[in-house]
Design a protein around this motif. Sequence first.
Motif, PDB file in Angstrom:
ATOM      1  N   ILE A 121       0.977  -1.180   0.211  1.00  0.00           N
ATOM      2  CA  ILE A 121       0.178   0.080   0.105  1.00  0.00           C
ATOM      3  C   ILE A 121       0.790   1.202  -0.112  1.00  0.00           C
ATOM      4  N   ALA A 122       1.844   1.209   0.908  1.00  0.00           N
ATOM      5  CA  ALA A 122       2.739   2.561   1.042  1.00  0.00           C
ATOM      6  C   ALA A 122       3.477   2.744  -0.427  1.00  0.00           C
ATOM      7  N   TRP A 123       3.977   1.673  -1.182  1.00  0.00           N
ATOM      8  CA  TRP A 123       4.352   1.748  -2.441  1.00  0.00           C
ATOM      9  C   TRP A 123       3.613   2.129  -3.552  1.00  0.00           C
ATOM     10  N   ARG A 124       2.298   1.668  -3.438  1.00  0.00           N
ATOM     11  CA  ARG A 124       1.391   2.261  -4.332  1.00  0.00           C
ATOM     12  C   ARG A 124       0.980   3.910  -4.050  1.00  0.00           C
ATOM     13  N   LEU A 125       0.859   4.203  -3.096  1.00  0.00           N
ATOM     14  CA  LEU A 125       0.657   5.639  -2.592  1.00  0.00           C
ATOM     15  C   LEU A 125       1.933   6.506  -3.044  1.00  0.00           C
ATOM     16  N   TYR A 126       3.342   5.907  -2.693  1.00  0.00           N
ATOM     17  CA  TYR A 126       4.626   6.506  -3.243  1.00  0.00           C
ATOM     18  C   TYR A 126       4.377   6.637  -4.949  1.00  0.00           C
ATOM     19  N   GLN A 127       3.860   5.548  -5.445  1.00  0.00           N
ATOM     20  CA  GLN A 127       4.029   5.892  -7.009  1.00  0.00           C
ATOM     21  C   GLN A 127       2.918   6.913  -7.291  1.00  0.00           C
ATOM     22  N   ALA A 128       2.154   7.349  -6.662  1.00  0.00           N
ATOM     23  CA  ALA A 128       1.064   8.598  -6.740  1.00  0.00           C
ATOM     24  C   ALA A 128       1.603   9.787  -6.283  1.00  0.00           C
ATOM     25  N   ARG A 129       2.685   9.827  -5.811  1.00  0.00           N
ATOM     26  CA  ARG A 129       3.244  10.855  -4.970  1.00  0.00           C
ATOM     27  C   ARG A 129       3.171  12.280  -5.720  1.00  0.00           C
ATOM     28  N   ASP A 130       3.281  12.295  -7.106  1.00  0.00           N
ATOM     29  CA  ASP A 130       3.255  13.718  -7.679  1.00  0.00           C
ATOM     30  C   ASP A 130       2.027  14.142  -8.269  1.00  0.00           C
TER      31      ASP A 130
END
Length: 479
Positions: free
Chosen positions: A102-111
């Motif tokens: 989940i953290a990785w997926r949220l990081y992928q949407a960071r911008d």
Amino acid sequence: MTLLALLAMLLPGLAWRVWLGKRGRDPVVALAQIADVSLAVIILVAEIGFLFQVRFSAWIIGLLFALCTGLALAGLIRRKVQLPKDRLWQLAVGLVLFAVVIAWRLYQARDLLLPNWVDSQHHYLIIKVILENGSLPATLAPYLDQPFYYHYGFHATTALFTALSGLPIGQAMLIFGQVLNATIALSIYALGKTLWQDWRPAAAAALLAAFVTRMPAYYLSWGRYTLTTGMVLLPLALGLAIRLMKPPVHKPDTLTLGLLTAGVLLSHYFAGLLLAFFLVILSVVFFLPRLKTLFTAVAQSWRVGAGALLGLALAAPWLLRVTRYSSLSTGVQSNLPASISSALESPETAHYIWQLLGPASNHWLLLPAAGGLIWALIRKERVAFGIWTVLLALLTLPWSLTLRPFRPDHFAIVLFLPVTLYAGWLFWQIGRLAARWLRRRWTAAAFAGLCLAGFIIWSFPLSNDIVNPVTTLVTADDL
């Protein structure tokens, strides 16, 4: 509030799991079932609200969640549900890895400031109207003068998450959409456990889907949230259908299959088509060798048909509405080229599909996946799933039959599901063979781990910047 909202949305599945779940099942599979059943229940409650013109005010929503909480607590007390100590570590590791995904997926949407591309604008509008209406709307008025008949699974669940979390719609879509995307890996683990009866190749498949393959992470670029929701529910429905074909069966799984089938049909019609393909193939593979004992075979497998028909019946009121208003053309169309030269002169579609299956790390992953598929078919392991995979691969080809309104690229972007499962299984099987040859048990895990680590490192540049900048329509200045 965001975390509490997500936890609250798991209450329907928890209540279902406590009362109807099978004891002793892998706790990570149980977690996947809780998440998937919760989605399906919320989707069906939204349909019921539409049919009976119920407006879900704050107190009605609170009452429903209180009911789920009461059912869950009563079930835990009455059934004396306890997790064996040897399962605690599995649940702990599973929860940690799920949180990491989940953290990785949220990081992928960071911008991203708002959900991406054109589809997201439509999803935003539908969620807004649901919130203003307090239920599924009959039309999109006052914004658009047209009836509403779209597959609404994502919109209904995201509207609930928006209301519970207090987030703006755009932020709620981004966060909840990425949580759903991470849950696909959890569902793949559950399906892999059913297919291979071993958590290790199942975990390898889940990690490949989470950190290696372009899809489903790239759904973020397109705003394909409805397909994401369908792909969360689909693997668990496939797994339940397989499980119900083999005794001893857990009788409540029939109801669960019906619930998940309805959820798939109301979340994305293409995911519903994939499920229908699999159920037909599963039935044919099961009945062909048992024609001489047909009545016995029917008695053994009727629960799959009952679950599928139950799901279709639950979704039927909305599907009939779709049939009434939709003008989409359906049918089978041939895309076979007139000659080899004409196919070579127009390579655009083939190039696009190859690009969707890429980049290089993903192209090379197709080789172990193909090897795993062939090996599994030779060993007659889960033949129905193998045939289903071959069908998906054939329909991915640019020069084959097309099932309108779906195109070959639609099949390409869901091919990650069987690819990760077969690749993960092959890594583990080769590791086991090496362990037998070297007489070192740790060799199996070491080989599978090295393969996973290699592909994850190789795919990191793609995964780190998964969003295509061309699909980003909103900047800070726009806001």
